[in-house]
Scaffold this active site. Structure first.
Site, PDB file in Angstrom:
ATOM      1  N   SER A 124      18.789 -14.357  32.426  1.00  0.00           N
ATOM      2  CA  SER A 124      17.988 -15.560  32.695  1.00  0.00           C
ATOM      3  C   SER A 124      18.830 -16.826  32.732  1.00  0.00           C
ATOM      4  O   SER A 124      19.815 -16.964  32.009  1.00  0.00           O
ATOM      5  CB  SER A 124      16.940 -15.695  31.584  1.00  0.00           C
ATOM      6  OG  SER A 124      16.378 -16.985  31.577  1.00  0.00           O
ATOM      7  N   TYR A 148      16.859 -20.395  37.884  1.00  0.00           N
ATOM      8  CA  TYR A 148      15.815 -21.416  37.930  1.00  0.00           C
ATOM      9  C   TYR A 148      16.412 -22.540  38.740  1.00  0.00           C
ATOM     10  O   TYR A 148      17.397 -23.159  38.331  1.00  0.00           O
ATOM     11  CB  TYR A 148      15.446 -21.905  36.526  1.00  0.00           C
ATOM     12  CG  TYR A 148      14.419 -21.051  35.841  1.00  0.00           C
ATOM     13  CD1 TYR A 148      13.288 -20.597  36.524  1.00  0.00           C
ATOM     14  CD2 TYR A 148      14.553 -20.708  34.498  1.00  0.00           C
ATOM     15  CE1 TYR A 148      12.339 -19.818  35.896  1.00  0.00           C
ATOM     16  CE2 TYR A 148      13.602 -19.941  33.858  1.00  0.00           C
ATOM     17  CZ  TYR A 148      12.496 -19.493  34.563  1.00  0.00           C
ATOM     18  OH  TYR A 148      11.551 -18.724  33.942  1.00  0.00           O
ATOM     19  N   THR A 174      13.729 -17.388  40.981  1.00  0.00           N
ATOM     20  CA  THR A 174      12.341 -17.371  40.506  1.00  0.00           C
ATOM     21  C   THR A 174      11.588 -18.564  41.073  1.00  0.00           C
ATOM     22  O   THR A 174      11.971 -19.713  40.840  1.00  0.00           O
ATOM     23  CB  THR A 174      12.315 -17.390  38.958  1.00  0.00           C
ATOM     24  OG1 THR A 174      13.004 -16.224  38.494  1.00  0.00           O
ATOM     25  CG2 THR A 174      10.896 -17.389  38.423  1.00  0.00           C
ATOM     26  N   LYS A 256      11.737 -13.923  43.234  1.00  0.00           N
ATOM     27  CA  LYS A 256      10.859 -13.385  42.179  1.00  0.00           C
ATOM     28  C   LYS A 256       9.656 -14.305  41.978  1.00  0.00           C
ATOM     29  O   LYS A 256       9.820 -15.512  41.818  1.00  0.00           O
ATOM     30  CB  LYS A 256      11.634 -13.293  40.869  1.00  0.00           C
ATOM     31  CG  LYS A 256      10.801 -12.865  39.664  1.00  0.00           C
ATOM     32  CD  LYS A 256      11.679 -12.605  38.453  1.00  0.00           C
ATOM     33  CE  LYS A 256      10.893 -12.142  37.248  1.00  0.00           C
ATOM     34  NZ  LYS A 256      10.326 -13.245  36.474  1.00  0.00           N
ATOM     35  N   HIS A 280       4.942 -13.597  36.480  1.00  0.00           N
ATOM     36  CA  HIS A 280       5.683 -14.105  35.318  1.00  0.00           C
ATOM     37  C   HIS A 280       5.011 -13.650  34.015  1.00  0.00           C
ATOM     38  O   HIS A 280       4.972 -14.368  33.023  1.00  0.00           O
ATOM     39  CB  HIS A 280       5.749 -15.634  35.379  1.00  0.00           C
ATOM     40  CG  HIS A 280       7.018 -16.218  34.820  1.00  0.00           C
ATOM     41  ND1 HIS A 280       8.055 -16.653  35.611  1.00  0.00           N
ATOM     42  CD2 HIS A 280       7.416 -16.464  33.547  1.00  0.00           C
ATOM     43  CE1 HIS A 280       9.027 -17.142  34.845  1.00  0.00           C
ATOM     44  NE2 HIS A 280       8.664 -17.026  33.590  1.00  0.00           N
TER      45      HIS A 280
END
Ligand SMILES: Cc1cc2nc3c(=O)[nH]c(=O)nc-3n(C[C@H](O)[C@H](O)[C@H](O)COP(=O)(O)O)c2cc1C
Length: 384
Positions: A124, A148, A174, A256, A280
Site C-alpha cells: 500500500s 494512491y 486505486t 483497482k 474497497h
C-alpha cells in the site's frame, strides 16, 4: 504435484489442536481481543451503515457451487499467473495500509509471510514501512505497488519510480479513494492513525514530498502528517490522467476499485492492463454494489481475454473458487490477513495464507476440478 491441502489438514489433526484460529470469524474475534478498539475498528469497519461490507459477504453466501464427482482430481494445480506475476494460489495479498496499528512488524511482517509462501503482496501507498524496506524483506519474491494518486503529480510519480527501482512488478492504481469515505466507527472515536504519523512511511521517506515541507517529518511529525493528508484528496482525477500515467511507466498497470462495466472499458481505453473489481471492502461508498456482483458485469463487458481480479469478502476456499468461476483471474485477500498479523505477526499471516490455500485446494479437489483456472460459470448453480 506441489501444494497439498490435505497435509495442512492432517498436521492439525495429528497435533491434536490447532495453534491458530481456523474460521475467518475466529481470526477476527481474536484480533478484537488483542487490539485496542481504535485500531480494530479501523480495520474491521466500513463506510456509513456498512451495508456494502455486509453485501460483499452476502453475495458469496448467495451463490452455490455445482461439484462434479469422480472427475479424477488426484493431481491438481492451484497456481495462477497474472500479467507475468505467478502465485502458487489463486490469490494475492490486497493492499492494506497502516498495518503498524495491527502489529509492530507491520507490512514487513506481511512481506516476510508473502515471501515465505510465494503469494504476491500488493504494498500500500499508506503503509507504515517504505517501498524499499518491504523490497528488502522480500528479496526476489513477487510484489506489486499500490498507488494512491495524490494531488501532486510529482510525488505520485516519485512513488512509481521508487517502486520500479525496488523490483515491484506491477502498479495498482486505486481509483475509489480519491478522498476518504465516511466511516462512523473511526469518526465516533476521532481515530485517524495518519495524524500520529502511522501509515505515512512512503511519503515521509519520499524526496519530493520532503522537499515540499518546511521541516522534515523527524522534527515535526504532526505538520508532516497534516501535509500528507492535504495531498491526499484528488477528486479532480479523470481517465485522461490515467492515460498520462500509462505513458510514464512500463510496469503492468491495474486499476483497482472499478464497479461498472463502462468504467472497466474506460480503464482499458486509458491503457490499463487489467482491472480489480472492488468496493474497497465497503469502506468508501456505503450502499455500493457487492464486489462479486460487479465482477459479473465487468467480465461481461471486457470479454474472456481481459485481466480481471476482484476483492471484497474472500473468507474461505469456496469464496476463492466462486469468484474464479464467475470470471476472476485471481482474487485479493484483505482483512483476514490483517487479523492474522494482529494475532501472530508474520507467523499469523503465514497461517492465514496456508489455511486459505489448503481450504481452496481441498475444495477444488472435492469440486471435481484439477485447475483453479478451469472453473467457469457452469460451476455455479443457475438459481443462485
Ligand atoms: C484497514 C484497511 C486498509 C486498507 N488500505 C488500503 C490501501 O491502502 N489501498 C488500497 O487500495 N486498498 C486498501 N484497502 C482495501 C483492500 O485492498 C481491499 O479492497 C479490501 O480489504 C477487500 O475487502 P475485504 O478485506 O473485506 O475482503 C484497505 C482495507 C482495509 C480493511
Amino acid at each position: 504435484m506441489g501444494f497439498e491441502g490435505g497435509q495442512v489438514q492432517n498436521a492439525i489433526y495429528v497435533a491434536g489442536e490447532s495453534p491458530w484460529p481456523i474460521s475467518a470469524a475466529e481470526w477476527e474475534a481474536r484480533a478484537a481481543e488483542v487490539l485496542e478498539p481504535g485500531p480494530f475498528d479501523y480495520i474491521a469497519g466500513g463506510a456509513g451503515s456498512e451495508a456494502t461490507m455486509r453485501a460483499n459477504l452476502e453475495a458469496f453466501e448467495r451463490r452455490r457451487l455445482r461439484p462434479r464427482m469422480l472427475a479424477g482430481t488426484a493431481e491438481r494445480d492451484l497456481a495462477v499467473e497474472v500479467l507475468g506475476t505467478r502465485s502458487p494460489a489463486p490469490f494475492l495479498l490486497a493492499p492494506i495500509g497502516v498495518l503498524s496499528i495491527a502489529h509492530p512488524d507491520g507490512e514487513v511482517g506481511v512481506a516476510r509471510a508473502a515471501a515465505a509462501t510465494g503469494v504476491p503482496l500488493v504494498l500500500s501507498s499508506a503503509a507504515s514501512h517504505t517501498i524499499e524496506e518491504v523490497a528488502e524483506a522480500m528479496g526476489d519474491a513477487p510484489r506489486w505497488f499500490q498507488l494512491y494518486w495524490v494531488n501532486d503529480r510529482e510525488i505520485a510519480l516519485s512513488l512509481v519510480r521508487r517502486a520500479e527501482s525496488s523490483g515491484y512488478r506491477g502498479l495498482v492504481v486505486t481509483v475509489d479513494t480519491l478522498t476518504l469515505g465516511w466511516r462512523p466507527r473511526d469518526l465516533a472515536k476521532a481515530y485517524l492513525p495518519f495524524l500520529a504519523g502511522e501509515g505515512c512511511a512512503q511519503f515521509f521517506s519520499d524526496p519530493v514530498f520532503r522537499s515540499r515541507l518546511e521541516q522534515p517529518p523527524e522534527e515535526d511529525v504532526l505538520a508532516a502528517a497534516v501535509a500528507m493528508l492535504a495531498t491526499f484528496p484528488n477528486l479532480a482525477l479523470t481517465w485522461e490522467d490515467l492515460a498520462w500515467l500509462r505513458g510514464q511507466t512500463e510496469l503492468p498497470l491495474l486499476v483497482k476499485g472499478v464497479l461498472r462495466g463502462e468504467d472497466a472499458a474506460l480503464a482499458r481505453e486509458a491503457g490499463a492492463d487489467g482491472v480489480i473489481v472492488s468496493n474497497h471492502g465497503g469502506r468508501q461508498v456505503d450502499g455500493a454494489v457487492a464486489a462479486l456482483d460487479a465482477l459479473v458485469e465487468v467480465r461481461d463487458e471486457l470479454g474472456p481475454d481481459a485481466v480481471v481480479l476482484m476483492d471484497g469478502g474472500i473468507r474461505g476456499g469456496a469464496d476463492v473458487l466462486k469468484a474464479l468461476a464467475l470470471g476472476a483471474d485471481a482474487v485479493l485477500l484483505g482483512r483476514p490477513y490483517a487479523y492474522g498479523l494482529a494475532v501472530g505477526g508474520q507467523e499469523g499471516v503465514e497461517a492465514v495464507i496456508r489455511h486459505l490455500m489448503a481450504d481452496t485446494d481441498i475444495t477444488l479437489a472435492l469440486m471435481g476440478a484439477r485447475r483453479a483456472t478451469d472453473l467457469d460459470r457452469t460451476w455455479i448453480a443457475a438459481s443462485s
